[in-house]
Design a protein around this motif. Structure first.
Motif, PDB file in Angstrom:
ATOM      1  N   THR A 164     -33.532 -66.701 -55.608  1.00  0.00           N
ATOM      2  CA  THR A 164     -34.513 -67.746 -55.269  1.00  0.00           C
ATOM      3  C   THR A 164     -34.080 -68.720 -54.179  1.00  0.00           C
ATOM      4  OG1 THR A 164     -33.655 -68.905 -57.193  1.00  0.00           O
ATOM      5  CG2 THR A 164     -35.722 -67.717 -57.488  1.00  0.00           C
ATOM      6  N   ASN A 224     -35.770 -77.970 -53.171  1.00  0.00           N
ATOM      7  CA  ASN A 224     -36.342 -76.855 -52.408  1.00  0.00           C
ATOM      8  C   ASN A 224     -37.856 -76.932 -52.245  1.00  0.00           C
ATOM      9  OD1 ASN A 224     -33.965 -75.608 -51.704  1.00  0.00           O
ATOM     10  ND2 ASN A 224     -33.854 -74.427 -53.600  1.00  0.00           N
ATOM     11  N   GLY A 249     -37.013 -73.375 -63.393  1.00  0.00           N
ATOM     12  CA  GLY A 249     -36.837 -74.820 -63.483  1.00  0.00           C
ATOM     13  C   GLY A 249     -37.994 -75.362 -64.308  1.00  0.00           C
ATOM     14  N   LYS A 270     -39.498 -71.552 -53.356  1.00  0.00           N
ATOM     15  CA  LYS A 270     -40.487 -72.631 -53.339  1.00  0.00           C
ATOM     16  C   LYS A 270     -41.333 -72.614 -52.076  1.00  0.00           C
ATOM     17  CE  LYS A 270     -40.392 -75.082 -56.563  1.00  0.00           C
ATOM     18  NZ  LYS A 270     -40.872 -74.872 -57.959  1.00  0.00           N
TER      19      LYS A 270
HETATM   20  C1  LIG Z   1     -33.315 -72.104 -55.930  1.00  0.00           C
HETATM   21  C2  LIG Z   1     -34.353 -72.323 -56.977  1.00  0.00           C
HETATM   22  N1  LIG Z   1     -34.570 -71.360 -57.887  1.00  0.00           N
HETATM   23  C3  LIG Z   1     -35.493 -71.495 -58.843  1.00  0.00           C
HETATM   24  C4  LIG Z   1     -36.272 -72.638 -58.943  1.00  0.00           C
HETATM   25  C5  LIG Z   1     -37.240 -72.740 -60.081  1.00  0.00           C
HETATM   26  O1  LIG Z   1     -38.578 -72.901 -59.724  1.00  0.00           O
HETATM   27  P1  LIG Z   1     -39.523 -73.690 -60.720  1.00  0.00           P
HETATM   28  O2  LIG Z   1     -39.039 -75.109 -60.752  1.00  0.00           O
HETATM   29  O3  LIG Z   1     -40.866 -73.555 -60.122  1.00  0.00           O
HETATM   30  O4  LIG Z   1     -39.383 -73.054 -62.049  1.00  0.00           O
HETATM   31  C6  LIG Z   1     -36.066 -73.674 -58.031  1.00  0.00           C
HETATM   32  C7  LIG Z   1     -36.834 -74.911 -58.091  1.00  0.00           C
HETATM   33  O5  LIG Z   1     -36.708 -75.798 -57.303  1.00  0.00           O
HETATM   34  C8  LIG Z   1     -35.089 -73.511 -57.017  1.00  0.00           C
HETATM   35  O6  LIG Z   1     -34.847 -74.482 -56.131  1.00  0.00           O
END
Ligand SMILES: Cc1ncc(COP(=O)(O)O)c(C=O)c1O
Length: 429
Positions: free
Chosen positions: A407, A166, A275, A114
């Motif tokens: 991520t 995040n 997410g 993020k």
């Molecule tokens: C560790 C982590 N991975 C993946 C994501 C997914 O991102 P998105 O919500 O933009 O799909 C998030 C979202 O907060 C996250 O904190």
């Protein structure tokens, strides 16, 4: 529509309501036209990259930990051969090609994917305000932004965001450093340590006892009521999306540096935790712009929060919530605990995405422990969902470069990580 009518209209949804791990292949891939407009294009990604480059001298001064990369926020590309071997043995699969990890958990400033979009959007807002207030121009040295006069100007403005953690952290840290007031609306799933860290970094946290979509809604309403407020919209923002997409240009350079060529016979397969969709969507879009048909991206979602899968499978996108079909949206993967997907992202993904697979909490714990044991890399539960991709998709391509997008995880307190590790270890044995 009621749950019964939805399940009757879309019988495939019963695969999801069973809460079993599942792989959905997107049959629209390559069929529909790829979204082409002024907002989303290769030119727009290059423009975003140029903006990040302009701000790099400031970032290097404001965050000394980024001096080594001259203020560029980038993560390493890591070979994880030992983990790959364990994964193949444990799940009895053969992964054609080699598995790499894109280490966004190590991104400076906020340690998650993020940071890419969140920090980029804060910088975009700051640049716009300072230029409109006639106190700064693009031709000047961005190092000057470290001076308190600019923080004084930006302190008259507020940035509001809804987050599971995040995104709030990325925006909170960057926004506070530039002088903005930052208000983060957090969902009930957000981890207590993420809330505490944000407060410590100077952001104002508003807690909601409801889920992420409602936290976002509250944030949006609050920002609309104040003229000097900017709402960072995780569901609809093309600015966030482009910030994420820049990763594709950087990844191409990293693969070149390792002497890895991506082509028809040696394709790239990327697994991205999803997410609301902005982070993985932006990266998948960017990768498609850079590698064309030689890349296939898959999203990973928890079995209890498969929002993008429900939205894309039915074509209802943001008009369906996982609770509409009786799925509870409760998972240890707090970053992915989203019940309603971004419709904007889902529609852009229709012609691009290879598919979406789901992962249950038990598998997340196991993968978390296996990665620590084999590589001494600690990721948060959301991030390890990427590692299940090669198990689900393993035999579909010859000699591919498999890339699991890690991520987040470097900010997790040691006792929390130890707790999750022990559960995973017990499950593996
Ligand atoms: C560790 C982590 N991975 C993946 C994501 C997914 O991102 P998105 O919500 O933009 O799909 C998030 C979202 O907060 C996250 O904190």
């Amino acid at each position: 529509m009621t749950r019964e009518r939805l399940l009757k209209a879309f019988p495939n949804l019963t695969k999801l309501t069973a809460l079993e791990e599942y792989l959905w292949i997107n049959t629209s891939k390559g069929k529909k036209a790829i979204t082409k407009n002024h907002t989303l294009s290769m030119e727009a990604i290059l423009e975003a990259e140029a903006r990040l480059n302009r701000f790099a001298p400031y970032i290097s001064l404001a965050f000394p930990e980024t001096e080594r990369t001259n203020g560029l926020l980038e993560s390493p590309l890591l070979a994880i051969d030992s983990f790959q071997q364990s994964l193949e043995e444990y799940y009895q699969v053969t992964i054609n090609g080699s598995l790499f990890l894109k280490g966004d958990h190590l991104l400076p400033i906020s340690g998650s994917i993020k940071a890419r979009g969140g920090i980029y959007e804060v910088l975009t807002i700051a640049e716009k305000i300072l230029i409109e207030e006639s106190v700064f121009s693009r031709e000047e040295s961005y190092e000057k932004l470290i001076e308190s006069t600019y923080q004084d100007v930006l302190s008259r403005y507020t940035i509001v965001v809804g987050s599971t953690g995040n995104l709030g952290l990325s925006i909170g840290v960057m926004g506070a450093k530039l002088g903005f007031n930052v208000i983060v609306h957090m969902s009930s799933d957000a981890k207590a340590w993420k809330k505490a860290l944000l407060q410590q970094k100077g952001a104002h946290v508003v807690e909601h006892d409801q889920d992420y979509s409602l936290a976002v809604e509250e944030g949006r309403k609050q920002a609309e009521a104040n003229v000097n407020s900017y709402f960072i919209d995780d569901e609809h923002s093309t600015t966030l999306f482009l910030g994420y997409a820049v990763a594709a240009l950087r990844l191409k350079k990293q693969l070149d540096e390792k002497g890895i060529t991506i082509n028809r016979d040696h394709p790239l397969i990327v697994y991205l935790p999803c997410g609301v969709g902005g982070g993985p969507g932006g990266i998948a879009y960017g990768l498609h712009q850079v590698f064309g048909e030689n890349v296939t991206c898959y999203f990973a979602e928890p079995t209890h929060s498969p929002c993008m899968l429900v939205g894309m499978m039915t074509g209802l996108h943001e008009n369906i919530h996982v609770k509409d079909i009786g799925i509870d949206n409760r998972t240890i993967a707090d970053g992915l605990a989203v019940g309603r997907p971004s419709g904007f992202v889902g529609k852009v993904m229709e012609p691009i995405l290879g598919g979406i697979y789901t992962v249950n909490d038990e598998t997340m714990y196991k993968l978390l422990a296996m990665l620590i044991d084999q590589e001494e890399i600690a990721l948060e539960p959301s991030a390890v969902t990427a590692l299940f991709g090669p198990v689900q998709v393993a035999n579909s391509a010859k000699d591919a470069v498999h890339l699991a997008w890690a991520t987040g995880g470097s900010m997790v307190p040691t006792n929390q990580m130890q707790h999750d590790y022990e559960i995973g270890k017990a499950l593996l044995n």
